[in-house]
Design an enzyme around this catalytic site. Structure first.
Site, PDB file in Angstrom:
ATOM      1  N   TYR A 144      37.277 -46.458  57.877  1.00 43.12           N
ATOM      2  CA  TYR A 144      35.845 -46.652  57.649  1.00 43.12           C
ATOM      3  C   TYR A 144      34.987 -45.932  58.697  1.00 43.12           C
ATOM      4  O   TYR A 144      34.090 -46.525  59.295  1.00 43.12           O
ATOM      5  CB  TYR A 144      35.494 -48.134  57.653  1.00 43.12           C
ATOM      6  CG  TYR A 144      36.110 -48.963  56.556  1.00 43.12           C
ATOM      7  CD1 TYR A 144      36.579 -48.388  55.382  1.00 43.12           C
ATOM      8  CD2 TYR A 144      36.211 -50.347  56.695  1.00 43.12           C
ATOM      9  CE1 TYR A 144      37.147 -49.159  54.389  1.00 43.12           C
ATOM     10  CE2 TYR A 144      36.767 -51.133  55.703  1.00 43.12           C
ATOM     11  CZ  TYR A 144      37.237 -50.537  54.543  1.00 43.12           C
ATOM     12  OH  TYR A 144      37.794 -51.324  53.561  1.00 43.12           O
ATOM     13  N   HIS A 152      46.836 -49.878  53.995  1.00 47.04           N
ATOM     14  CA  HIS A 152      45.561 -49.664  53.311  1.00 47.04           C
ATOM     15  C   HIS A 152      45.688 -48.751  52.092  1.00 47.04           C
ATOM     16  O   HIS A 152      46.220 -47.657  52.176  1.00 47.04           O
ATOM     17  CB  HIS A 152      44.580 -49.053  54.313  1.00 47.04           C
ATOM     18  CG  HIS A 152      43.154 -49.058  53.847  1.00 47.04           C
ATOM     19  ND1 HIS A 152      42.149 -48.474  54.564  1.00 47.04           N
ATOM     20  CD2 HIS A 152      42.559 -49.580  52.746  1.00 47.04           C
ATOM     21  CE1 HIS A 152      41.000 -48.632  53.938  1.00 47.04           C
ATOM     22  NE2 HIS A 152      41.232 -49.297  52.811  1.00 47.04           N
TER      23      HIS A 152
END
Length: 348
Positions: free
Chosen positions: A75, A143
């Site tokens: 992110y 992820h």
């Protein structure tokens, strides 16, 4: 599993609600009903995340009993922005490390780059520890696992378990979008590694538009998963009156139908995002991860939580939701393609 609840706006500040002043535990049983999502502190959602009031958002969440933050190495600056706030002396004094949960992710490097090698996972976790100014992480997820052939994720997930055995990680998780792939990987980890995934995070799969996560929970529990979290109850900002972000992968037909649904809620003087948030919080019994970019959004999200507990408002919402479902039609429970087709072949 019990959840601490965010305190109503009228009662703030009061730290941690039902948790009182006790330190949170390693088991995740103390996870709050809401978790602050760190994806908003990224260029994908905000043009300049460095100008967001990150400290104020985190403190407002903590003061309200939302004692957990979810982020990712993927992110952008999110981990850095969060870690810098948590390292500030006044924040450390008021909220020591054992008073909140930190959840992050590893394995996804960029839009099209993934590294689930043991070395890559260890490197990512080490970087997250540095960025977040902590010596342990409550959760690390592998992820967006659907973008790598599932057996190729096992070495990296094995590294996460090794770090768990050393106390660096307290819980090992997997995250992604396609639920059949998440179930298949949880089974594969159990069968190949002899370990069970502690926690799964799926996003956009329990919303007003798509409710597929609930029936998948049983399959995940059978595979040994204890905790299942619902991320992005507004489906990455799809379920709002404004047009979705340009990157949103939903079909044009689904976007058109959501726009028609927004017109219906406008006729009732209701924002689509508000009724969608109340629906997701009312009908999901576990923890929900929600991203906010302003103090206004934090207050609105907390208010939505308490409004979702109001039976009179629920009855009013249900009458409007019936009209929304009529407009959504066959797009109810529609999903979009994500990841490698070979993983779906593997599932089959």
């Amino acid at each position: 599993m019990s959840h601490s609840l965010p305190t109503p706006p009228s009662e703030r500040p009061r730290a941690f609600g039902p948790l009182g002043s006790s330190a949170v535990t390693a088991s995740l049983d103390g996870l709050p009903a809401l978790i602050l999502g760190g994806a908003q502190f990224n260029h994908q959602y905000n043009e300049d995340p460095f100008h967001l009031p990150v400290k104020d958002i985190i403190l407002q969440c903590f003061d309200s009993g939302i004692c957990a933050i979810d982020t990712s190495a993927y992110y952008g600056p999110s981990e850095i922005l969060i870690g810098n706030v948590l390292a500030e002396p006044d924040v450390r004094t008021k909220y020591p490390r054992d008073s909140y949960f930190l959840l992050t992710k590893a394995g996804r490097v960029s839009e099209s780059e993934f590294d689930f090698s043991p070395e890559g996972i260890a490197r990512s976790v080490g970087r997250s520890l540095d960025r977040l100014h902590t010596d342990y992480l409550d959760v690390v997820y592998a992820h967006d696992v659907e973008f790598v052939h599932l057996p190729d994720t096992l070495a990296g997930i094995g590294q996460l378990f090794a770090l768990k055995d050393r106390g660096v990680i307290r819980n090992v998780g997997i995250s992604g979008y396609p639920l059949p792939v998440l179930v298949a990987l949880a089974r594969l980890v159990r069968d190949r590694l002899g370990r069970t995934i502690d926690i799964v995070l799926s996003y956009s799969n329990f919303t007003l538009q798509n409710r597929r996560l609930k029936p998948a929970v049983r399959d995940l529990h059978v595979a040994g998963v204890r905790y299942v979290l619902n991320g992005s109850p507004l489906s990455m900002s799809l379920l709002r009156s404004q047009p979705p972000h340009a990157f949103h992968p939903a079909s044009d037909e689904l976007k058109r139908r959501v726009s028609a649904a927004a017109a219906i809620t406008a006729e009732h003087n209701i924002e689509l995002a508000d009724i969608a948030m109340r629906y997701a919080l009312r009908h999901w019994s576990g923890t929900t991860v929600v991203g906010w970019s302003s103090l206004f959004e934090v207050d609105r999200g907390i208010q939505a939580y308490w409004d979702s507990q109001n039976p009179d408002l629920a009855a009013q919402d249900d009458a409007v939701i019936e009209k929304i479902y009529a407009v959504l039609g066959h797009s109810v429970d529609e999903v979009w393609a994500s990841g490698l087709q070979s993983n779906f072949d593997f599932v089959n």
